[in-house]
Design a protein around this motif. Sequence first.
Motif, short mmCIF file in Angstrom:
data_model
loop_
_atom_site.label_atom_id
_atom_site.label_comp_id
_atom_site.label_asym_id
_atom_site.label_seq_id
_atom_site.Cartn_x
_atom_site.Cartn_y
_atom_site.Cartn_z
N SER A 188 -2.24 -7.65 -6.22
CA SER A 188 -1.93 -6.82 -5.07
C SER A 188 -0.49 -6.34 -5.18
O SER A 188 0.43 -7.15 -5.26
N VAL A 189 -0.29 -5.02 -5.21
CA VAL A 189 1.04 -4.42 -5.27
C VAL A 189 1.16 -3.45 -4.11
O VAL A 189 0.51 -2.40 -4.09
N LEU A 190 2.01 -3.80 -3.15
CA LEU A 190 2.14 -3.01 -1.93
C LEU A 190 3.59 -2.55 -1.76
O LEU A 190 4.53 -3.32 -1.96
N ASN A 191 3.76 -1.29 -1.40
CA ASN A 191 5.06 -0.75 -0.98
C ASN A 191 6.16 -0.97 -2.02
O ASN A 191 7.30 -1.32 -1.67
N SER A 192 5.84 -0.74 -3.26
CA SER A 192 6.84 -0.83 -4.32
C SER A 192 7.67 0.45 -4.35
O SER A 192 7.13 1.56 -4.23
N PHE A 209 -3.61 -1.53 -4.79
CA PHE A 209 -2.31 -0.85 -4.88
C PHE A 209 -2.22 0.08 -3.68
O PHE A 209 -3.04 1.00 -3.54
N ALA A 210 -1.23 -0.13 -2.81
CA ALA A 210 -1.16 0.67 -1.59
C ALA A 210 0.29 0.91 -1.19
O ALA A 210 1.13 0.01 -1.27
N GLY A 211 0.57 2.14 -0.75
CA GLY A 211 1.89 2.47 -0.21
C GLY A 211 3.00 2.47 -1.23
O GLY A 211 4.17 2.32 -0.86
N PHE A 233 -10.65 -4.79 -15.35
CA PHE A 233 -10.55 -5.20 -13.96
C PHE A 233 -11.91 -5.76 -13.55
O PHE A 233 -12.91 -5.04 -13.57
N GLY A 234 -11.96 -7.03 -13.19
CA GLY A 234 -13.23 -7.71 -12.98
C GLY A 234 -13.91 -7.39 -11.67
O GLY A 234 -15.10 -7.69 -11.50
N LYS A 235 -13.18 -6.79 -10.72
CA LYS A 235 -13.78 -6.44 -9.43
C LYS A 235 -13.26 -5.08 -9.00
O LYS A 235 -12.70 -4.33 -9.80
N ASP A 236 -13.44 -4.75 -7.73
CA ASP A 236 -13.04 -3.44 -7.23
C ASP A 236 -11.55 -3.19 -7.42
O ASP A 236 -10.73 -4.13 -7.36
N VAL A 237 -11.21 -1.91 -7.62
CA VAL A 237 -9.82 -1.48 -7.72
C VAL A 237 -9.59 -0.40 -6.67
O VAL A 237 -10.38 0.55 -6.56
N SER A 238 -8.51 -0.56 -5.91
CA SER A 238 -8.19 0.40 -4.86
C SER A 238 -6.75 0.88 -5.02
O SER A 238 -5.83 0.05 -5.09
N VAL A 239 -6.56 2.21 -5.09
CA VAL A 239 -5.23 2.81 -5.16
C VAL A 239 -5.12 3.83 -4.03
O VAL A 239 -5.79 4.88 -4.08
N THR A 240 -4.31 3.54 -3.02
CA THR A 240 -4.25 4.39 -1.84
C THR A 240 -2.82 4.62 -1.39
O THR A 240 -1.92 3.83 -1.69
N ASN A 241 -2.63 5.74 -0.65
CA ASN A 241 -1.34 6.06 -0.02
C ASN A 241 -0.18 5.96 -1.00
O ASN A 241 0.88 5.40 -0.69
#
Length: 326
Positions: A188-192, A209-211, A233-241
């Motif tokens: 989880s990588v948020l607001n970098s 990955f978000a924000g 990637f073994g499961k879902d990947v989400s890249v947003t905002n």
Amino acid sequence: MRRRLVVHLATATAVVAAGVVAGAAPASADLVTYCIGTGGAVTVPNDLYVPPNESCALTGTIITGNVSVAAGANLVVAGGRVSGNVQVAANGYLDASNSNVGGTVTVASGGYGVYLKSAQTGAVTVRAKGSSTIDSFLFVEGSTVSGSVAANAGEIRLDQNTQVTGSVNSSGSYYTDVHDSFVDGQLSVLNSATGSVVCGSAVRGKSTFAGNLGGVQLGPNGGLDGCASGGYFGKDVSVTNTTGGVNVDDNIIDGVLTVQSNSPAAVVAANNRIRGGVVGDQAAPAAAKRSAKALTADRERAGDARATERRTGAVAEATAAGPANL
């Protein structure tokens, strides 16, 4: 600078007598070894403490207790072992190579940083920067973290076949990159502030990955780095905002890829193998061009320079202080 390593009872009287700032020494009634200078292949049968603004360089040393690196202090360990936990205070620095830390590693707000090479540790925590002017770093190369990595500040990089048995959770870092490494849990990588790059790596759990500012690059041929290969990637990947660009190239995703609310829209290359399909807005494949300048390579070189400078200075200070009487 004092040229010795002394053992004190960590009572209030001993702390004052040793000239240590109140509250800085380990709060324990056990024996504590104060380390200033250099040490070799001996066993320290208790906790170890590096006083404020001092340096300790150890080679082949075994520490049976916990370790505290005080404010402005440096600890460089090569081929050593720590049975307990390691705590690094504000502007403190830990450098461990070919070493084993049985417990956790915790960097306080405004800690200078931690460099691990060919090392083994428990869970690693980098606390939020807060009001400090120092932004920490965590550079891990060819090492194993038995537990999770939690970072709320700084430059975060896992590289050269590093393995994390837990999850990697980053929020508010300067950047968080994973190169040629394995994460057994979620990522989880948020607001970098300058984004995230994941190349040649495997993540078993869900990836979020978000924000993030500055972009997100999963695989090669993006705008941040010219790395050689994609990942798994073994499961879902989400890249947003995300701002600054999103590039997903040459990956295997055993789940759904979600790319929503990104500016500009994400570029998802045709060579990805995505079991669950893609959800969200995508840019035309022609937009997938690597920038002329590999920004991630630049920031990694700058980070390596920070670690090298601090390590070199710490070893020089410890050597000047003389051999420690362990």
